[in-house]
Scaffold this motif. Structure first.
Motif, PDB file in Angstrom:
ATOM      1  N   TYR A  25     -12.316  -7.223   2.510  1.00  0.00           N
ATOM      2  CA  TYR A  25     -11.409  -7.691   1.467  1.00  0.00           C
ATOM      3  C   TYR A  25     -10.307  -8.558   2.069  1.00  0.00           C
ATOM      4  CZ  TYR A  25     -13.089  -3.301  -0.767  1.00  0.00           C
ATOM      5  OH  TYR A  25     -13.842  -2.260  -1.263  1.00  0.00           O
ATOM      6  N   TYR A  30      -6.364  -9.444   0.903  1.00  0.00           N
ATOM      7  CA  TYR A  30      -5.254  -9.209  -0.002  1.00  0.00           C
ATOM      8  C   TYR A  30      -4.096 -10.119   0.391  1.00  0.00           C
ATOM      9  CZ  TYR A  30      -7.185  -4.772  -1.778  1.00  0.00           C
ATOM     10  OH  TYR A  30      -7.964  -3.802  -2.386  1.00  0.00           O
ATOM     11  N   GLN A  69       0.026 -10.148   0.130  1.00  0.00           N
ATOM     12  CA  GLN A  69       1.165  -9.277  -0.163  1.00  0.00           C
ATOM     13  C   GLN A  69       2.461 -10.047   0.046  1.00  0.00           C
ATOM     14  OE1 GLN A  69       1.755  -5.756   2.331  1.00  0.00           O
ATOM     15  NE2 GLN A  69       2.663  -4.646   0.600  1.00  0.00           N
ATOM     16  N   GLN A  76       6.252  -6.465  -2.841  1.00  0.00           N
ATOM     17  CA  GLN A  76       5.264  -6.431  -3.923  1.00  0.00           C
ATOM     18  C   GLN A  76       4.008  -5.680  -3.480  1.00  0.00           C
ATOM     19  OE1 GLN A  76       4.419 -10.196  -5.773  1.00  0.00           O
ATOM     20  NE2 GLN A  76       6.562 -10.854  -5.709  1.00  0.00           N
ATOM     21  N   ALA A  77       3.201  -5.341  -4.450  1.00  0.00           N
ATOM     22  CA  ALA A  77       1.937  -4.689  -4.154  1.00  0.00           C
ATOM     23  C   ALA A  77       0.944  -5.678  -3.558  1.00  0.00           C
ATOM     24  CB  ALA A  77       1.359  -4.097  -5.439  1.00  0.00           C
ATOM     25  N   PRO A  78       0.034  -5.197  -2.741  1.00  0.00           N
ATOM     26  CA  PRO A  78      -1.053  -6.074  -2.289  1.00  0.00           C
ATOM     27  C   PRO A  78      -1.868  -6.560  -3.485  1.00  0.00           C
ATOM     28  CG  PRO A  78      -0.980  -4.046  -0.988  1.00  0.00           C
ATOM     29  CD  PRO A  78      -0.065  -3.852  -2.151  1.00  0.00           C
ATOM     30  N   LEU A  97      -3.470  -9.546   4.198  1.00  0.00           N
ATOM     31  CA  LEU A  97      -4.065  -8.320   4.725  1.00  0.00           C
ATOM     32  C   LEU A  97      -5.572  -8.347   4.559  1.00  0.00           C
ATOM     33  CD1 LEU A  97      -1.558  -5.837   3.082  1.00  0.00           C
ATOM     34  CD2 LEU A  97      -1.763  -6.229   5.528  1.00  0.00           C
ATOM     35  N   LEU A 134      -9.926   2.356   1.879  1.00  0.00           N
ATOM     36  CA  LEU A 134      -9.670   1.055   2.477  1.00  0.00           C
ATOM     37  C   LEU A 134      -9.040   1.238   3.854  1.00  0.00           C
ATOM     38  CD1 LEU A 134      -8.097  -0.737  -0.622  1.00  0.00           C
ATOM     39  CD2 LEU A 134     -10.358  -1.155   0.336  1.00  0.00           C
ATOM     40  N   PHE A 172      -7.045  -1.015   6.462  1.00  0.00           N
ATOM     41  CA  PHE A 172      -6.352  -2.288   6.552  1.00  0.00           C
ATOM     42  C   PHE A 172      -6.083  -2.679   8.006  1.00  0.00           C
ATOM     43  CE2 PHE A 172      -5.085  -3.507   2.273  1.00  0.00           C
ATOM     44  CZ  PHE A 172      -5.234  -2.332   1.549  1.00  0.00           C
ATOM     45  N   GLY A 173      -6.078  -3.977   8.234  1.00  0.00           N
ATOM     46  CA  GLY A 173      -5.518  -4.508   9.457  1.00  0.00           C
ATOM     47  C   GLY A 173      -4.004  -4.584   9.335  1.00  0.00           C
ATOM     48  N   ASN A 174      -3.350  -5.050  10.407  1.00  0.00           N
ATOM     49  CA  ASN A 174      -1.895  -5.126  10.388  1.00  0.00           C
ATOM     50  C   ASN A 174      -1.355  -6.409   9.781  1.00  0.00           C
ATOM     51  OD1 ASN A 174      -1.423  -2.556  11.422  1.00  0.00           O
ATOM     52  ND2 ASN A 174      -1.626  -3.261  13.528  1.00  0.00           N
ATOM     53  N   TYR A 192      -1.253   5.165  -0.617  1.00  0.00           N
ATOM     54  CA  TYR A 192      -1.265   4.505   0.684  1.00  0.00           C
ATOM     55  C   TYR A 192       0.160   4.460   1.228  1.00  0.00           C
ATOM     56  CZ  TYR A 192      -6.142   3.069   0.397  1.00  0.00           C
ATOM     57  OH  TYR A 192      -7.512   3.083   0.357  1.00  0.00           O
ATOM     58  N   LYS A 251       2.969  -3.089   9.641  1.00  0.00           N
ATOM     59  CA  LYS A 251       1.622  -2.518   9.677  1.00  0.00           C
ATOM     60  C   LYS A 251       0.937  -2.692   8.330  1.00  0.00           C
ATOM     61  CE  LYS A 251       2.154  -0.628  13.794  1.00  0.00           C
ATOM     62  NZ  LYS A 251       1.351  -1.033  14.985  1.00  0.00           N
ATOM     63  N   GLY A 252      -0.385  -2.557   8.339  1.00  0.00           N
ATOM     64  CA  GLY A 252      -1.100  -2.539   7.076  1.00  0.00           C
ATOM     65  C   GLY A 252      -1.015  -1.157   6.443  1.00  0.00           C
ATOM     66  N   PRO A 253      -1.256  -1.082   5.138  1.00  0.00           N
ATOM     67  CA  PRO A 253      -1.264   0.232   4.477  1.00  0.00           C
ATOM     68  C   PRO A 253      -2.379   1.117   5.041  1.00  0.00           C
ATOM     69  CG  PRO A 253      -1.192  -1.561   2.867  1.00  0.00           C
ATOM     70  CD  PRO A 253      -1.497  -2.181   4.200  1.00  0.00           C
ATOM     71  N   PHE A 296       2.506   3.270  -1.723  1.00  0.00           N
ATOM     72  CA  PHE A 296       1.857   2.619  -2.856  1.00  0.00           C
ATOM     73  C   PHE A 296       0.894   3.602  -3.523  1.00  0.00           C
ATOM     74  CE2 PHE A 296       3.161  -1.733  -2.248  1.00  0.00           C
ATOM     75  CZ  PHE A 296       3.376  -1.848  -0.882  1.00  0.00           C
ATOM     76  N   GLY A 333       0.295   0.003  -7.335  1.00  0.00           N
ATOM     77  CA  GLY A 333       1.643  -0.050  -7.867  1.00  0.00           C
ATOM     78  C   GLY A 333       2.501  -0.948  -6.998  1.00  0.00           C
ATOM     79  N   ALA A 334       3.723  -1.202  -7.452  1.00  0.00           N
ATOM     80  CA  ALA A 334       4.599  -2.152  -6.761  1.00  0.00           C
ATOM     81  C   ALA A 334       5.200  -1.588  -5.481  1.00  0.00           C
ATOM     82  CB  ALA A 334       5.703  -2.619  -7.701  1.00  0.00           C
TER      83      ALA A 334
END
Lengths: 114, 113
Positions: free
Chosen positions: A33, A35, A37, A41-43, A90, A103, A105-107, B36, B42-44, B89, B104-105
């Motif tokens: 995926y 994303y 961000q 805000q949300a991804p 992301l 999921l 995620f990478g950094n 998350y 960092k990523g979530p 999140f 969510g935000a």
């Protein structure tokens, strides 16, 4: 350790100059995926691949493209970055495409557009 | 249109206190609700998730409470520690796709010593 690796961590590009962000995974997951961000805000999902099948979100601008040449790598191409495209990007993977497949995620790559 | 509404936007809690974050959703194609955790730079990362065949799930100091009739779920962090300072999140399946999560935000949690 198996992981999702994004390069570079920080990318600066000029307005309108194409840029490519890369992602690799050692998890051997089927789904990858991208994303976007923005600050506080949300991804926001841009698109995803299930294996080689590409799935674009309806509201993803045409300016954003993606390639997945093999299981391990996925690229995000921004053809003509605008100031509004500055964000953290992301990459994530999941074993399967259902929502109950976690999921990973990478950094992220933080993109600055000047 | 935001399908998942998360509150509060930010939260400051003293060490040892309880952090509570709430989320409300509209419609989902599938019942699965993850949280998350994202540290700066960092990523979530998946923290905890619940399926609504139970109303509560606990993992260590983290608990999800779920109210299906109200379409709400919440995260409780018990005995909050400075290391819990992060953005949290919630997420819910999108109504039009069983394979897509909507986030969510986010709630920025700061735990003071």
């Amino acid at each position: 350790d198996a992981m999702v690796i994004q390069n570079p961590r920080y990318q600066v590009t000029q307005f309108g100059k194409p840029v490519t962000l890369s992602c690799s995974q050692t998890l051997n997951h089927n789904v990858m995926y991208w994303y976007q961000q923005k600050s506080s805000q949300a991804p926001k999902l841009l698109f995803h691949y299930y294996d080689k099948d590409f799935n674009n979100e309806a509201d993803t601008p045409d300016n954003f493209q993606s390639r997945r040449p093999n299981t391990s790598f996925c690229f995000l191409d921004i053809r003509s970055p605008g100031l509004g495209d500055a964000a953290m990007y992301l990459c994530a993977t999941s074993r399967e495409s259902g929502v109950n497949s976690p999921l990973h995620f990478g950094n992220g790559t933080r993109l600055t557009v000047t | 249109q935001q399908q998942v509404k998360q509150s509060p936007q930010s939260l400051i809690v003293q060490k040892g206190g309880i952090s509570i974050i709430n989320c409300a959703y509209e419609n989902t194609a599938f019942d699965y609700f993850p949280w998350y955790q994202q540290f700066p730079g960092k990523g979530p990362a998946l923290l905890i998730a619940i399926r609504p065949d139970v109303s509560e799930k606990k993992e260590g100091r983290f608990t999800i409470s779920f109210n299906k009739s109200a379409k709400q779920f919440s995260l409780h962090i018990m005995d909050s520690q400075p290391g819990d300072s992060a953005t949290y999140f919630c997420a819910a399946p999108a109504p039009d796709s069983w394979g897509k999560l909507q986030f969510g935000a986010g709630t920025q949690v700061v735990v003071t010593p």
